[in-house]
Design an enzyme around this catalytic site. Structure first.
Site, short mmCIF file in Angstrom:
data_model
loop_
_atom_site.label_atom_id
_atom_site.label_comp_id
_atom_site.label_asym_id
_atom_site.label_seq_id
_atom_site.Cartn_x
_atom_site.Cartn_y
_atom_site.Cartn_z
N LYS A 199 0.18 -1.21 -0.13
CA LYS A 199 0.01 -0.25 -0.17
C LYS A 199 0.99 1.13 -0.46
CE LYS A 199 -4.22 -1.50 1.39
NZ LYS A 199 -5.74 -1.69 2.34
N LYS B 13 -11.23 -4.33 -3.14
CA LYS B 13 -12.40 -2.86 -2.89
C LYS B 13 -11.65 -1.43 -3.07
CE LYS B 13 -13.23 -3.21 1.74
NZ LYS B 13 -12.01 -3.17 2.36
N LYS C 283 -4.59 -9.19 -5.71
CA LYS C 283 -4.96 -9.56 -4.86
C LYS C 283 -6.68 -8.66 -5.13
CE LYS C 283 -5.87 -7.86 -1.13
NZ LYS C 283 -7.07 -8.21 0.21
N1 AQP Z 1 -9.02 -10.50 -2.39
C1 AQP Z 1 -9.89 -11.36 -1.37
N2 AQP Z 1 -9.75 -12.64 -0.98
C2 AQP Z 1 -10.08 -13.62 -0.39
N3 AQP Z 1 -10.85 -12.67 0.96
C3 AQP Z 1 -10.30 -10.97 0.90
N4 AQP Z 1 -10.52 -10.09 1.97
C4 AQP Z 1 -9.74 -9.23 1.33
N5 AQP Z 1 -9.74 -9.10 -0.36
C5 AQP Z 1 -9.99 -10.54 -0.38
C6 AQP Z 1 -10.69 -10.48 2.98
O1 AQP Z 1 -11.61 -9.34 3.62
C7 AQP Z 1 -12.12 -9.20 4.57
C8 AQP Z 1 -11.91 -7.22 4.95
O2 AQP Z 1 -10.78 -6.83 4.55
P1 AQP Z 1 -10.22 -5.59 4.48
O3 AQP Z 1 -11.37 -4.30 4.39
O4 AQP Z 1 -10.09 -5.34 6.14
O5 AQP Z 1 -8.98 -4.79 3.91
P2 AQP Z 1 -8.12 -5.77 3.14
O6 AQP Z 1 -8.33 -7.23 3.59
O7 AQP Z 1 -7.15 -4.54 2.91
O8 AQP Z 1 -9.72 -5.21 1.81
P3 AQP Z 1 -9.26 -4.56 0.17
O9 AQP Z 1 -10.45 -4.43 -0.34
O10 AQP Z 1 -7.83 -4.65 0.03
O11 AQP Z 1 -9.17 -3.19 0.61
P4 AQP Z 1 -8.49 -1.93 0.35
O12 AQP Z 1 -8.60 -2.36 -0.93
O13 AQP Z 1 -8.80 -1.11 1.24
O14 AQP Z 1 -7.14 -2.93 0.97
C9 AQP Z 1 -10.63 -9.36 5.35
O15 AQP Z 1 -10.58 -10.77 6.46
C10 AQP Z 1 -9.74 -9.95 3.92
O16 AQP Z 1 -8.86 -11.01 5.07
#
Ligand code: AQP
Length: 327
Positions: A111, A195, A192
């Site tokens: 990030k 969002k 990955k």
């Molecule tokens: N691609 C993924 N596949 C499976 N699980 C996922 N998680 C996130 N992306 C995937 C799981 O969703 C939960 C919430 O995640 P988060 O919002 O705390 O942050 P993150 O892991 O950083 O998810 P994002 O979507 O990638 O958000 P941004 O873009 O803001 O960084 C967690 O349990 C995560 O493992």
């Protein structure tokens, strides 16, 4: 009853990655465990957020939780920022975390890569996450496998605190799904699904219109072959689509490979899109009803009260052990 806690950031609209890796498990687990689920808005501000958008995304995410099947009578659903104990224990945990531990975190590296100015919040994020989990004496934390490293740090910090100040925290375990612990971007099989990806074509949001879902799948990257087989090393994109299809259709990957034997990618992607639409449409209808009902705020306030009762007691215990003078 064992206790479960997890959270999702309101840093965008929930994707099918979050659904598969996280919320789908929450919905199942709430029947069996004493469950706490939150919208981690304090984590979302570790990267710049527009205030109006953050507020909207926070409410939207809370409504999506409910629309996906989280039952506020069974599980405690709340906003992290409405339970101030998170900030306090987060700070206490930060003082126990070593720089080297945070520097190793791949999420921080990803990030912060290529950014000119990086907020220190992004760096200490894992210490706050440890506090989130430890405040509830959580036994199990259902997460996608991108969170393994953070969870390992949480366990280290719990042990460190317990070792230094006496037994205080439960040392939690991660809980991962068999299929779909890491859903990849639709446009890049090595990245990955996130969002906050600047290209919306890379993810399916739970609130994407059916036609948008169809379009995104039809444009998803594949390879120059035509075999629909699960082979993560050589066919990462097709393997990812198979995982998504398996979760949304309830069929095993083996069954899907068989079903599509000798067929090209076109029909496969089309039918995959329909399987996803079929699951998401009712969620979207419920989502609209919940937003329209105007009951979200009251429900979240009740959730925060329930969560605070548990969190405040743990915080007091930890503060006392650490040497704070309690009122
Ligand atoms: N691609 C993924 N596949 C499976 N699980 C996922 N998680 C996130 N992306 C995937 C799981 O969703 C939960 C919430 O995640 P988060 O919002 O705390 O942050 P993150 O892991 O950083 O998810 P994002 O979507 O990638 O958000 P941004 O873009 O803001 O960084 C967690 O349990 C995560 O493992």
């Amino acid at each position: 009853k064992k206790r479960v806690l997890s959270g999702i950031q309101p840093s965008g609209l929930m994707t099918i990655g979050n659904y598969i890796g996280a919320i789908r498990q929450f919905v199942d687990m709430q029947h069996e465990y004493d469950s706490y689920f939150m919208v981690v808005d304090m984590h979302a501000i570790t990267v710049p957020q527009d205030p109006e958008k953050l507020r909207e995304q926070t409410e939207s995410l809370a409504a999506v939780y409910l629309a996906c099947g989280i039952d506020p009578e069974k599980a405690t659903l709340f906003l992290q920022s409405q339970v101030p104990a998170h900030a306090m224990l987060g700070w206490m945990m930060t003082t126990l975390t070593y720089m080297g531990e945070l520097e190793r975190m791949t999420q921080f590296k990803d990030k912060s890569a290529g950014k000119e100015s990086i907020g220190t919040g992004l760096f200490v994020y894992p210490s706050l996450m440890a506090a989130d989990i430890l405040l509830y004496d959580s036994d199990l934390v259902p997460v996608g496998d991108d969170q393994t490293q953070h969870l390992e740090l949480t366990r280290d910090l719990a042990n460190r605190f317990n070792g230094r100040f006496g037994d205080t925290f439960v040392v939690p375990e991660g809980h991962y799904t068999e299929v779909g612990a890491r859903i990849m971007s639709l446009l890049d099989g090595t990245k990955k699904m996130s969002k906050s990806d600047p290209n919306p074509g890379a993810f399916i949001s739970l609130l994407d219109e059916p036609d948008v879902i169809r379009k995104k799948f039809s444009r998803a990257t594949t390879d120059s072959g035509r075999e629909i087989v699960f082979d993560r090393a050589n066919k990462p994109e097709v393997s990812n689509l198979l995982e998504i299809y398996s979760v949304f259709s309830g069929k095993t990957i083996k069954e899907l490979e068989k079903q599509y034997e000798g067929q090209g990618y076109g029909a496969f992607k089309k039918e995959l899109a329909e399987a996803v639409v079929e699951v998401l449409e009712p969620i979207q209808t419920r989502y609209r009803d919940i937003r329209a009902s105007g009951e979200l705020q009251t429900m979240l306030k009740r959730g925060a009260e329930k969560a605070s009762a548990v969190a405040d007691a743990t915080l007091r215990r930890a503060m006392e052990r650490m040497g704070f003078v309690l009122p």
